[in-house]
Design a protein around this motif. Structure first.
Motif, PDB file in Angstrom:
ATOM      1  N   ARG A 147      70.309   5.830  54.405  1.00 30.58           N
ATOM      2  CA  ARG A 147      71.074   4.185  54.606  1.00 30.58           C
ATOM      3  C   ARG A 147      72.964   5.596  53.891  1.00 30.58           C
ATOM      4  NH1 ARG A 147      72.618   2.192  56.227  1.00 30.58           N
ATOM      5  NH2 ARG A 147      73.409   0.356  55.593  1.00 30.58           N
ATOM      6  N   VAL A 148      73.212   5.408  55.254  1.00 32.42           N
ATOM      7  CA  VAL A 148      74.617   5.184  54.812  1.00 32.42           C
ATOM      8  C   VAL A 148      75.645   4.100  54.655  1.00 32.42           C
ATOM      9  CG1 VAL A 148      76.469   6.102  55.484  1.00 32.42           C
ATOM     10  CG2 VAL A 148      74.444   7.139  56.374  1.00 32.42           C
ATOM     11  N   GLY A 149      75.476   3.521  53.257  1.00 37.82           N
ATOM     12  CA  GLY A 149      76.215   1.401  53.991  1.00 37.82           C
ATOM     13  C   GLY A 149      77.740   2.383  53.421  1.00 37.82           C
ATOM     14  N   ASN A 150      78.283   0.950  54.307  1.00 35.98           N
ATOM     15  CA  ASN A 150      80.059   1.462  54.600  1.00 35.98           C
ATOM     16  C   ASN A 150      80.510   0.347  53.357  1.00 35.98           C
ATOM     17  OD1 ASN A 150      82.142   1.781  55.044  1.00 35.98           O
ATOM     18  ND2 ASN A 150      82.244   0.898  56.819  1.00 35.98           N
ATOM     19  N   ILE A 492      71.184  -6.689  57.661  1.00 33.27           N
ATOM     20  CA  ILE A 492      72.341  -6.400  56.613  1.00 33.27           C
ATOM     21  C   ILE A 492      72.924  -4.346  57.159  1.00 33.27           C
ATOM     22  CG2 ILE A 492      71.192  -5.057  54.658  1.00 33.27           C
ATOM     23  CD1 ILE A 492      69.880  -7.128  54.018  1.00 33.27           C
ATOM     24  N   SER A 493      71.664  -3.752  57.484  1.00 39.51           N
ATOM     25  CA  SER A 493      72.787  -2.762  58.104  1.00 39.51           C
ATOM     26  C   SER A 493      74.034  -2.887  58.965  1.00 39.51           C
ATOM     27  CB  SER A 493      71.982  -1.415  59.225  1.00 39.51           C
ATOM     28  OG  SER A 493      70.032  -1.506  57.700  1.00 39.51           O
ATOM     29  N   PHE A 494      73.780  -3.526  59.886  1.00 41.36           N
ATOM     30  CA  PHE A 494      75.190  -3.796  60.612  1.00 41.36           C
ATOM     31  C   PHE A 494      76.745  -4.116  59.787  1.00 41.36           C
ATOM     32  CE2 PHE A 494      78.163  -6.022  63.087  1.00 41.36           C
ATOM     33  CZ  PHE A 494      78.403  -5.639  64.748  1.00 41.36           C
ATOM     34  N   MET A 495      76.268  -5.589  58.668  1.00 45.58           N
ATOM     35  CA  MET A 495      77.833  -5.720  58.016  1.00 45.58           C
ATOM     36  C   MET A 495      77.548  -4.453  56.680  1.00 45.58           C
ATOM     37  SD  MET A 495      76.925  -9.726  57.317  1.00 45.58           S
ATOM     38  CE  MET A 495      74.931  -9.382  56.319  1.00 45.58           C
ATOM     39  N   GLU A 496      76.631  -3.768  56.669  1.00 38.22           N
ATOM     40  CA  GLU A 496      76.948  -2.698  55.665  1.00 38.22           C
ATOM     41  C   GLU A 496      77.874  -1.878  56.491  1.00 38.22           C
ATOM     42  OE1 GLU A 496      73.081  -1.090  54.084  1.00 38.22           O
ATOM     43  OE2 GLU A 496      72.859  -3.046  53.119  1.00 38.22           O
ATOM     44  N   ASP A 497      77.204  -1.024  57.436  1.00 39.04           N
ATOM     45  CA  ASP A 497      78.096   0.015  57.606  1.00 39.04           C
ATOM     46  C   ASP A 497      79.885  -0.665  58.561  1.00 39.04           C
ATOM     47  OD1 ASP A 497      75.977   1.109  57.121  1.00 39.04           O
ATOM     48  OD2 ASP A 497      74.968   1.534  59.102  1.00 39.04           O
ATOM     49  N   SER A 498      79.633  -2.214  59.253  1.00 37.72           N
ATOM     50  CA  SER A 498      80.642  -2.289  59.606  1.00 37.72           C
ATOM     51  C   SER A 498      81.713  -2.499  58.349  1.00 37.72           C
ATOM     52  CB  SER A 498      80.448  -3.723  60.758  1.00 37.72           C
ATOM     53  OG  SER A 498      80.396  -4.556  59.309  1.00 37.72           O
ATOM     54  N   PHE A 623      82.607   0.124  64.190  1.00 38.34           N
ATOM     55  CA  PHE A 623      81.595  -0.357  64.685  1.00 38.34           C
ATOM     56  C   PHE A 623      80.548   0.617  64.547  1.00 38.34           C
ATOM     57  CE2 PHE A 623      78.690  -1.575  67.986  1.00 38.34           C
ATOM     58  CZ  PHE A 623      79.095  -3.364  68.060  1.00 38.34           C
ATOM     59  N   PRO A 624      79.668  -0.122  63.989  1.00 38.09           N
ATOM     60  CA  PRO A 624      78.220   1.029  63.837  1.00 38.09           C
ATOM     61  C   PRO A 624      77.422   1.307  64.481  1.00 38.09           C
ATOM     62  CG  PRO A 624      77.773  -0.557  62.472  1.00 38.09           C
ATOM     63  CD  PRO A 624      79.323  -0.854  63.173  1.00 38.09           C
ATOM     64  N   THR A 625      77.025   2.603  64.831  1.00 39.52           N
ATOM     65  CA  THR A 625      76.884   2.833  66.269  1.00 39.52           C
ATOM     66  C   THR A 625      74.786   2.726  66.351  1.00 39.52           C
ATOM     67  OG1 THR A 625      74.422   5.253  65.747  1.00 39.52           O
ATOM     68  CG2 THR A 625      77.395   5.053  66.322  1.00 39.52           C
TER      69      THR A 625
END
Length: 824
Positions: A147-150, A492-498, A623-625
């Motif tokens: 995982r890569v969390g922002n 959750i991935s979208f919210m983290e990465d964004s 904006f995450p891919t």
């Protein structure tokens, strides 16, 4: 193996020298370099030191020093390559003319080959601030899908992977993101222990170049540790767009470390970075001649204190081989508790601490600050000076935060922020538990079809029942949640990465802090109303271990959707239509209030210690891919199935066995339930629940509900009215007959227990509400227990949760019934 493991007369070939700074440099200068053969000549009478022969001369080392030299012995080489060892030796011998030298040269060449192969394995640790791009490098280089969390703290454990480059194998370890090497948070302490106890060959210090000054503070602490290091100036493409002036070569010269511009998203500079890692690794002293190891000057009073403390520390061989004595001295002056505890075990600990205290007092007198603050100021002073000398400037071509500031003005607005946040939570909640219901129903139907197909084609008996009801039912209980898990982690991935997750925590922290929790605890708690399992898994977004653990402990108080059939069944049976909504709402309210109370108690008495302060970076929005989000989502789905499948399957089989045995075909389902082991358990525990007025049938429902809460409704329906359809109700049924039938059976049981007919109806309603309270609070389902075990890594907290929730349920439900009886 280590050199210390060789016995007298045995030989080996050196692979690499471990250890730190001065010790390592001195050992290498004495000839302990890769590929050299070494032989044990003699052990001292007291077994220490040991005399060795290397490069034609004899030298003695203590066992503690030999333990830091990695070698390959002939025996070990043979074991590693047992299949082709004889053929290899024979081939080598054929090419040697002198018969007397053949065996010796063959052995040495064989060991040297194995040593060279071992030497080409480089252990690399990735260290850096949160959001600096460590995990992006980890994934890019190794192909791993971590995982890569922002946001800060997404990596809570060290992740490992492998990469191949130019004949070398890199064992990559992605350590948690940390701003410093203090022992302030679990992440900081974990990184420090990894660097000391599992000393890597090379550290890649990943730096966010857009926040250069702050990121370099960690670099100065790594310099104090005197470990071999290469810096990756990451996100270099962003600073180029902004127009920053960054002279990487000059900065590297000033810090004494190679610095390579990189961008891990595009792959820019990655090959150059690994070239530099190999180059640094292969330097005999571990330092490129272009770079010198520097000592950051902290001011004369601190430096005098460091020197006084080092005099004592250098006398301790075991200590100086593992640690840089300068690093330990600095940590003592910072009054680091972990280092103080370590030093307290030394013979002259009292004198060391006296020197430390005297130096700290002088610093206080001279600067007016404590020594820890003075050291931090000196480091930032050095960083500022180095950046000035390197002519570093921040460009103004493009404001990389312009869009972030614009979005934050709306998303974190005083009045608009919360409605937007609640809308997004509602959207996530709705998608997870409404959209997710469709694929859940398909999977459920598929599992049911498989069970029916097997059931139709197998003879009756325990094997068929075990396969259909135990194994397929157990596996189905895990797979059926997969769509919800995938949808949840997509959001959750979208919210983290964004970058939005950090803003959500920012807005909710004040409310959560009153409960002793972190702002990020809010999302898992909300998710708990849908299903506790994905909610438990969502707690990994909380970087503070204390808040993460307490959030998991109180999550079972949130009424999950699996309890809904039980609520509908009991409320529809005993309460009039106009009161049903109020009764239902009261259960949710009780859960929330008890969660707040237990959270305060846990943070004060159970999970002690100071929480990590809410100092969190708010990174720019990115904006995450879709590819990255899809990959992360699927990885979490696989983790869910892998971690929980086995536990749930075993538990489901156990519950099935309790319900099936002893089995008699001639009995009805109701009679079978009563005489089964689970029915016998219900009869046995009936006295325990007399304060709540629960009879054995209600008790059997509770025991069966340990597997899954829906089973409570179906079990009660079977025992009271031979109807298991109650578990399928997600709204109040129009079939009033089955509610009336159930109501009458329960009231009759109350009357038969000796209760006066005049008050039987009231007692039954009171018993029913007590039962609802117990169902709300007691033992979470097995899937939730398995999730807690998986997330905490320990059965201790999973079993503690099961125990305390059941105990709390018994106390609250008993109190409610007994107090209620006073008014009847």
């Amino acid at each position: 193996m280590k050199l210390s493991a060789l016995k007298t007369g045995e030989k080996g070939v050196i692979v690499k020298v471990l250890g730190h700074g001065g010790f390592r440099k001195r050992i290498i200068e004495m000839g302990f370099i890769k590929g050299k053969e070494i032989e044990v000549l003699l052990n001292a009478p007291l077994k220490d030191p040991v005399k060795y022969k290397i490069m034609g001369y004899e030298v003695s080392l203590r066992h503690s020093e030999a333990d830091l030299i990695e070698i390959v012995s002939l025996e070990e080489a043979k074991n590693l390559r047992a299949a082709d060892v004889e053929e290899k030796l024979s081939c080598i011998e054929d090419n040697i003319n002198d018969a007397d030298e053949k065996p010796l040269q063959a052995e040495h060449q064989f060991m040297a080959e194995e040593a060279d192969k071992r030497h080409r394995i480089i252990n690399v640790a990735l260290v850096g601030n949160p959001n600096c791009g460590k995990t992006s490098l980890f994934n890019y280089a190794s192909g791993s899908h971590e995982r890569v969390g922002n946001y800060s703290g997404v990596t809570v454990d060290a992740k490992t992977a492998h990469a191949e480059f130019e004949g070398y194998t890199f064992n990559l370890v992605d350590l948690p993101g940390t701003y410093s090497l203090s022992a302030y948070s679990p992440e900081e302490l974990y990184v420090r222990k990894q660097l000391v106890e599992k000393t890597p060959d090379i550290v890649i210090n990943v730096i966010d170049t857009s926040n250069l000054e702050r990121n370099l503070y960690l670099t100065t602490q790594l310099i104090d540790m005197h470990i071999r290091m290469v810096c990756a100036l990451n996100m270099y493409d962003e600073v180029e767009k902004r127009g920053d002036i960054v002279n990487a070569d000059k900065l590297g010269e000033l810090f004494g470390i190679p610095m390579v511009p990189t961008s891990f998203h595009s792959g820019m500079g990655v090959e150059e970075l690994f070239h530099e890692v190999i180059k640094t690794y292969e330097m005999q002293e571990g330092v490129d001649p272009h770079y010198r190891h520097i000592h950051i000057n902290h001011g004369h009073e601190i430096e005098n204190g460091i020197a006084d403390i080092q005099e004592h520390l250098k006398a301790e061989d075991n200590l100086r081989h593992r640690y840089s004595t300068r690093y330990l001295a600095i940590k003592l002056l910072e009054k680091d508790r972990e280092v103080e505890q370590y030093i307290s075990q030394l013979p002259d600990a009292e004198e060391i601490l006296t020197h430390r205290n005297e130096a700290a007092e002088r610093v206080k007198e001279e600067t007016g600050d404590d020594s820890e603050t003075a050291i931090m100021d000196a480091k930032y002073g050095f960083i500022h000076g180095a950046l000035s000398e390197a002519a570093y400037e921040t460009g103004k071509k493009k404001d990389t935060y312009q869009m972030t500031h614009l979005l934050d003005a709306i998303i974190t607005h005083k009045y608009l922020g919360f409605p937007i946040f609640l809308f997004l939570i509602w959207l996530m909640f709705e998608a997870t538990f409404v959209l997710g219901q469709y694929p859940m129903d398909w999977i459920d139907a598929g599992v049911a079809w498989l069970g029916e197909t097997i059931s139709a084609n197998m003879a009756e008996g325990p094997i068929k029942a075990l396969l259909v009801d135990g194994i397929i039912g157990g596996v189905g209980a895990v797979i059926v949640f997969l769509p919800q898990i995938l949808i949840l982690y997509f959001f959750i991935s979208f919210m983290e990465d964004s970058g939005y997750m950090a803003r959500a925590a920012f807005m909710m922290d004040r409310l959560m802090h009153k409960m002793g929790l972190h702002g990020k605890s809010f999302i898992p708690l909300i998710m708990g109303f849908g299903c506790n399992v994905p909610a438990i898994m969502a707690t990994r977004t909380i970087e503070s271990r204390r808040s993460r653990l307490v959030t998991m402990l109180i999550l079972p108080m949130m009424s999950c959707s699996a309890r809904l059939p039980i609520y509908i069944m009991i409320i529809g049976t005993f309460f009039a239509i106009q009161y049903r909504s109020l009764v239902m709402a009261s259960l949710y309210a009780i859960g929330i209030v008890l969660a707040i109370i237990m959270s305060k108690l846990f943070t004060k008495f159970v999970v002690k210690g100071e929480d990590t302060p809410f100092v969190m970076e708010l990174p720019p929005y990115r904006f995450p891919t879709w590819k990255a989000i899809g990959r992360h989502t699927w990885e979490k789905g696989k983790q869910y199935l892998k971690k929980m499948g086995g536990i749930i399957l075993v538990a489901s089989i156990i519950v099935w066995c309790l319900e099936y045995f002893p089995h008699q075909d001639k009995l009805s389902r109701m009679q079978q339930e009563e005489q089964s082991y689970i029915g016998q358990i219900g009869h046995a525990i009936e006295p325990i629940f007399s304060p709540q007025n629960f009879n054995w049938k209600l008790d059997v429902g509770l025991v069966a509900g340990v597997g899954a809460k829906e089973i409570v409704a179906s079990t009660m329906g079977v025992l009271y009215s031979d109807d298991d359809s109650f578990a399928d109700d997600d709204s109040y049924s129009g079939d009033s007959e089955k509610y009336s039938k159930l109501h009458q059976h329960i009231v009759n049981d109350i009357k038969n227990s000796g209760t006066s007919p005049e008050i039987a109806e009231s007692v039954a309603s009171l018993t029913a509400y007590s039962y609802l309270i117990f169902v709300l609070l007691y033992f979470p389902c097995l899937a939730t227990i398995a999730a807690i075990k998986a997330e905490t890594g320990s059965w201790k907290w999973a079993l503690f949760t099961a125990g305390y929730t059941t105990g709390l349920a018994w106390i609250i439900s008993a109190l409610f019934f007994q107090i209620g009886m006073l008014f009847i």
